[in-house]
Design a protein around this motif. Sequence first.
Motif, PDB file in Angstrom:
ATOM      1  N   THR A   1       0.839  -1.189   0.000  1.00  0.00           N
ATOM      2  CA  THR A   1       0.000   0.000   0.000  1.00  0.00           C
ATOM      3  C   THR A   1       0.876   1.240   0.000  1.00  0.00           C
ATOM      4  N   THR A   2       0.417   2.276  -0.682  1.00  0.00           N
ATOM      5  CA  THR A   2       1.163   3.529  -0.704  1.00  0.00           C
ATOM      6  C   THR A   2       0.652   4.434   0.394  1.00  0.00           C
ATOM      7  N   LEU A   3       1.545   5.218   0.980  1.00  0.00           N
ATOM      8  CA  LEU A   3       1.182   6.067   2.112  1.00  0.00           C
ATOM      9  C   LEU A   3       0.672   7.401   1.617  1.00  0.00           C
ATOM     10  N   THR A   4      -0.608   7.434   1.240  1.00  0.00           N
ATOM     11  CA  THR A   4      -1.255   8.666   0.816  1.00  0.00           C
ATOM     12  C   THR A   4      -2.419   8.928   1.737  1.00  0.00           C
ATOM     13  N   PRO A   5      -2.697  10.193   2.068  1.00  0.00           N
ATOM     14  CA  PRO A   5      -3.772  10.496   3.015  1.00  0.00           C
ATOM     15  C   PRO A   5      -5.101   9.937   2.548  1.00  0.00           C
ATOM     16  N   THR A   6      -5.861   9.360   3.488  1.00  0.00           N
ATOM     17  CA  THR A   6      -7.170   8.802   3.160  1.00  0.00           C
ATOM     18  C   THR A   6      -8.296   9.794   3.390  1.00  0.00           C
TER      19      THR A   6
ATOM     20  N   ARG B   1      -3.496   7.711   9.524  1.00  0.00           N
ATOM     21  CA  ARG B   1      -3.983   8.674   8.538  1.00  0.00           C
ATOM     22  C   ARG B   1      -3.804   8.172   7.116  1.00  0.00           C
ATOM     23  N   THR B   2      -2.770   7.402   6.893  1.00  0.00           N
ATOM     24  CA  THR B   2      -2.472   6.931   5.541  1.00  0.00           C
ATOM     25  C   THR B   2      -2.755   5.447   5.356  1.00  0.00           C
TER      26      THR B   2
END
Length: 306
Positions: free
Chosen positions: A4-9, A186-187
């Motif tokens: 998974t990529t750490l981008t804000p959800t 958060r991500t």
Amino acid sequence: MRPTTLTPTTPLGTTSDEARGMLLGLVGVAIFSLTLPFTRLAVRELDPLFLTLARALGAAVLAAGWLRMRRVAWPGRAALRPLVIVGLGCVLGFPLLSSIAMRSVPASHGAVLAGMLPLATALYAALRGYERPSNGFWLVALLGSGLVVAFALSQGGGALQAADVLMFGAIVSAAAGYAEGGRLARTLGGQETICWALVLAAVPAAVLLLLMEGEQIGRLGDVGAASWLAFGYVTVFSMFIGFFFWYRGLALGGVARVGQVQLLQPFLSLAGAAILLGETLTLANVGFALAVIATVALGRRMQVRR
């Protein structure tokens, strides 16, 4: 499966997010509030080390099942370090140290000391550069924590006990796990954060459990139903379900701000200890509870930048 990529959800900092975060955090705190009373009930017959390792493994089985059911992708490399901290702090550190402490002090005493958790969590988040609370926030946090310490000293005759050192160590462990997990949620997502931390902690927990003395394992047949019920609660609710609400709340409302809701946990734990263990609930307890609730309400109005 791809990492998974750490981008804000979700967007950060909105009023609705903070309100939802506070509400979810409160649900998590309500679940956590029974942890120490049930832990004290469990260690009456269960060894603290066995309780820590077995509850970690039991929760890890639930976490692995949830991840498989949801077909969650493996976490990215950037998530591994905070996941390890969550595992060491929340899955192993806090449960072990608090379990040992609960053998020599009442659950109500340990619960009041745990009221230092919000300040410790906010301090960790600030030192790591995750959040920048305002001066007003720090003043309110110190006021709330000061009330908790004053209560603890009044209960202990003006002095701290030997088990208090263990509880302070447990608080430091949990604070690190809460702050790292809240930021990662958060991500990665709140459920994913605690589930992957449990899965990672399962390996050392299983190895240590296998190395335990056979005599301790052999005494499990003599453990009563009440201790097993307590074991079930700290495994399913304290170690698994509670974190679903808690990390999601921290992700939405911020570690420092939502963390202040945990100032209410000692007094919810006092009520739980009174019901489950027959420990005394006095008017002084209620008075301190009302004062701490006021600091939580005031702290929510203070600025915290992320």
